[in-house]
Design an enzyme around this catalytic site. Structure first.
Site, PDB file in Angstrom:
ATOM      1  N   THR A 280     -11.372   4.387  12.570  1.00 17.76           N
ATOM      2  CA  THR A 280     -10.702   4.071  11.303  1.00 17.76           C
ATOM      3  C   THR A 280      -9.892   2.795  11.521  1.00 17.76           C
ATOM      4  O   THR A 280      -9.593   2.440  12.661  1.00 17.76           O
ATOM      5  CB  THR A 280      -9.749   5.204  10.899  1.00 17.76           C
ATOM      6  OG1 THR A 280      -8.792   5.360  11.955  1.00 17.76           O
ATOM      7  CG2 THR A 280     -10.484   6.510  10.698  1.00 17.76           C
TER       8      THR A 280
ATOM      9  N   GLU B 103     -14.609   8.498   7.942  1.00 21.44           N
ATOM     10  CA  GLU B 103     -14.771   9.907   8.299  1.00 21.44           C
ATOM     11  C   GLU B 103     -15.895  10.578   7.524  1.00 21.44           C
ATOM     12  O   GLU B 103     -16.282  11.712   7.824  1.00 21.44           O
ATOM     13  CB  GLU B 103     -13.461  10.669   8.026  1.00 21.44           C
ATOM     14  CG  GLU B 103     -12.295  10.260   8.913  1.00 21.44           C
ATOM     15  CD  GLU B 103     -11.475   9.094   8.362  1.00 21.44           C
ATOM     16  OE1 GLU B 103     -12.017   8.307   7.552  1.00 21.44           O
ATOM     17  OE2 GLU B 103     -10.295   8.975   8.710  1.00 21.44           O
TER      18      GLU B 103
ATOM     19  N   LYS C  85       6.531   5.475  -6.374  1.00 24.37           N
ATOM     20  CA  LYS C  85       7.262   6.640  -6.884  1.00 24.37           C
ATOM     21  C   LYS C  85       8.472   6.151  -7.670  1.00 24.37           C
ATOM     22  O   LYS C  85       9.479   5.762  -7.103  1.00 24.37           O
ATOM     23  CB  LYS C  85       7.689   7.545  -5.726  1.00 24.37           C
ATOM     24  CG  LYS C  85       6.507   8.113  -4.981  1.00 24.37           C
ATOM     25  CD  LYS C  85       6.923   8.986  -3.822  1.00 24.37           C
ATOM     26  CE  LYS C  85       5.779   9.070  -2.824  1.00 24.37           C
ATOM     27  NZ  LYS C  85       5.748   7.963  -1.846  1.00 24.37           N
TER      28      LYS C  85
ATOM     29  N   TRP D 227       4.735   9.401 -10.253  1.00 28.09           N
ATOM     30  CA  TRP D 227       3.858   8.482  -9.541  1.00 28.09           C
ATOM     31  C   TRP D 227       3.211   7.485 -10.482  1.00 28.09           C
ATOM     32  O   TRP D 227       2.695   7.853 -11.538  1.00 28.09           O
ATOM     33  CB  TRP D 227       2.741   9.272  -8.833  1.00 28.09           C
ATOM     34  CG  TRP D 227       3.219  10.043  -7.648  1.00 28.09           C
ATOM     35  CD1 TRP D 227       4.506  10.147  -7.199  1.00 28.09           C
ATOM     36  CD2 TRP D 227       2.412  10.825  -6.765  1.00 28.09           C
ATOM     37  NE1 TRP D 227       4.550  10.938  -6.092  1.00 28.09           N
ATOM     38  CE2 TRP D 227       3.285  11.382  -5.793  1.00 28.09           C
ATOM     39  CE3 TRP D 227       1.057  11.101  -6.687  1.00 28.09           C
ATOM     40  CZ2 TRP D 227       2.839  12.194  -4.766  1.00 28.09           C
ATOM     41  CZ3 TRP D 227       0.599  11.926  -5.670  1.00 28.09           C
ATOM     42  CH2 TRP D 227       1.481  12.453  -4.721  1.00 28.09           C
TER      43      TRP D 227
END
Ligand code: AMP
Length: 569
Positions: A188, A332, A441, A446
């Site tokens: 990653t 992944e 936030k 959000w």
């Protein structure tokens, strides 16, 4: 009761053997790395298969055994393609490494993977030389060139790729491996903490290729000319080197030249019908076309993913006669999880609903399962509104990171935690609102940075826009836009704010903007939010910042004065 079907393992070697047997004459075109002008090298699937077998013998000669990690630092070229098949086919693990990472990260990755051999392109010779002292476990360094191009003074014994190929017989029987054996290892990008390894199996790679080739995925056939612009060091170029062999498509490998002009030339010259890459690459192509004109020849489909494809980009390509397929995935997940293909109900939904759908990341490929969870790990409804962390399962999703504790990154019942915040609608379309760590936030609610970026990307003065969460004394965080303008264009704060009116909820409207020369990107082409957050963390908000925040998240108008504003939500 057991079925009475043959048990033939799904192996990467089966893909190249198929391409050779039935599509042996189909061309593989590759830009060379040695030539500064990027001369084209031409071969065929038959030739790639033959040289991969020679190379497999070469690897054996070097002492490479099943399960050993053989690393590459390389562009998309015919040699890298040969390595993909030679390494995995012979039972070793093809460990592609992103050369655009920092030296320390690359050294960490190669050490963590315990790589024994390192192949590198001529353009990474200096990088490889710098890495030598940090890689005590690497026994062989191989430059992907002819012997004449080997550099003088390399700090370790250096072999030439062409010697390794030409010096060995083309007789090599691909071993009948267990389909669950490892075939590839990718890390990653590790923007937070050290990169982590995803160890793919032959089975996962082959099933992923089958799923990607489907009509509602990339939709690839033997008549296609496929050009992966997404690097082979970034999640196996989204599986395209396997998909192309599976389908017998012609493959065009762009080497190191990824600028708009070079890609445009290749698209026209080689009759590319399908390509894939991150939005920044396609922004480069569009800019080139805007400056120099021209069409896109036979190009019909562009897979755009890795970060959000702004609707304005999709629309521009559609005007040029190219379907932009928005796709989402992760290292992944091998990587593809969704592709935004239409569904059978397109005719009966409203044009607004169709447009909203088109902007999403797409539907799961068959085999991929999703759920979205709230902060307590409880499933949220698939209503297209509720957003939470996306978790996934698939035959090509990892079940554990390489060398990491079993449960790290998974729910207690074994679903992979993507770290993306998303919605799922009843028709199955998933929409990413943010990376969990990038959401803004504001007053406990959000705000989707992706939505803010998509809106501003459609402004005529804007080349690229990034929304960042910047600390705010009252609201905790508020959105700031970092904007790259088109040459000669201007954009003020009020004009920007006016543009957002009616396009997003009032309290989402960014309070300020910073015009920048360039937006930083990570080594995998994503906006580097961490760098932007650090750069703007002391941003001085205008006095009236967030004074417009007079509506709550539910749309109720509350008050007008800054001090009297109720926290949104
Ligand atoms: P990587 O493992 O480097 O491929 O990065 C995976 C991450 O890239 C995902 O978890 C998403 O945050 C992001 N990503 C990939 N595709 C998209 C997309 N189409 N839209 C938004 N984010 C994306």
């Amino acid at each position: 009761m057991h079925a009475l079907m043959m048990q033939i393992p799904l192996l990467v070697s089966g893909l190249i053997a198929h391409a050779d047997r039935w599509h042996g004459d189909t061309k593989i075109v590759s830009r060379t790395v040695e030539d500064p002008k990027g001369l084209l090298h031409r071969s065929t699937w038959r030739e790639v298969h033959r040289r991969a077998r020679q190379l497999a013998n070469g690897l054996r000669h070097l002492g490479v055994r099943e399960g050993d990690r053989v690393a590459t630092l390389a562009w998309n070229t015919h040699r890298h393609l040969e390595l993909y098949y030679a390494i995995s086919g012979s039972g070793a693990v093809c460990h592609t490494v992103n050369p655009r990472l920092f030296d320390e990260q690359i050294a960490f990755i190669l050490g963590d993977a315990d790589a024994q051999v390192l192949f590198f392109d001529i353009s990474f010779a200096e990088l490889a030389a710098r890495l030598v002292p940090t890689l005590p476990r690497v026994c062989h360094f191989v430059q992907m060139s002819a012997r004449e191009a080997l550099p003088a003074g390399f700090p370790a014994e250096l072999l030439a790729y062409e010697d390794l190929v030409r010096g060995h017989s083309e007789r090599f029987d691909w071993p009948l491996l267990d389909e669950n054996a490892a075939c590839g290892l990718c890390y990653t990008s590790g923007t937070t903490g050290n990169p982590k390894g995803a160890l793919y199996s032959h089975r996962s790679a082959v099933l992923h290729a089958y799923a990607c080739a489907l009509p509602d995925s990339f939709g690839v056939s033997a008549c296609d000319v496929v050009m992966p612009v997404v690097p082979m060091y970034h999640v196996n170029a989204w599986g395209l080197p396997y998909v192309a062999a599976l389908t017998g498509a012609k493959l065009v490998l762009p080497g190191p030249l990824l600028d708009g002009a070079s890609l445009h030339r290749l698209i026209l010259q080689e009759g590319v019908t399908l390509s894939a890459g991150v939005p920044t690459v396609w922004a480069g192509l569009l800019q080139h076309l805007a400056r120099h004109g021209g069409d896109l020849g036979r190009l019909r489909k562009l897979v755009i993913g890795g970060s959000t494809c702004p609707p304005a980009m999709r629309e521009r390509f559609e005007q040029l006669g190219v379907t932009a397929l928005h796709a989402w995935g992760m290292t992944e997940l091998s990587p593809i999880g969704t592709v935004n293909a239409p569904r059978g109900d397109e005719e009966i939904i409203s044009s607004e609903a169709r447009a909203r759908r088109r902007a999403k990341q797409g539907r799961p490929l068959p085999g991929v399962e999703f759920a979205i969870l709230d902060e307590d790990g409880q499933p949220l409804p698939h209503d297209g509104e509720s957003f939470g962390e996306l978790v996934a399962r698939a035959p090509w999703a990892i079940r554990q990171y390489f060398g990491r504790p079993e449960r790290e990154g998974f729910t207690p019942d074994g679903w992979f935690r993507t770290g993306d915040v998303a919605t799922l609608d009843p028709a199955g379309y998933m929409q990413i609102t943010d990376r969990a760590k990038d959401v803004i936030k504001s007053g406990g609610e959000w705000i989707s940075s992706i939505e803010l970026e998509n809106v501003l990307a459609a402004h005529p003065s804007v080349l690229e826009a990034a929304a960042v969460a910047v600390p705010h004394p009252k609201w905790d965080e508020r959105p700031l836009m970092a904007v790259v303008l088109k040459p000669g264009a201007t954009l003020g704060r009020d004009e920007m704010r006016a543009f957002y009116e009616s396009r997003v909820a009032k309290w989402w409207i960014p309070d300020d903007l910073e015009v920048v020369d360039e937006i930083p990107h990570t080594a995998t082409g994503k906006i580097n939010k961490l760098a932007l957050r650090t750069r703007f963390r002391d941003h001085c908000w205008p006095e009236d910042a967030a004074a417009h925040t007079t509506a709550t998240a539910t749309g109720d108008i509350v008050d007008i004065g800054v001090d009297l504003i109720e926290q949104p939500g």
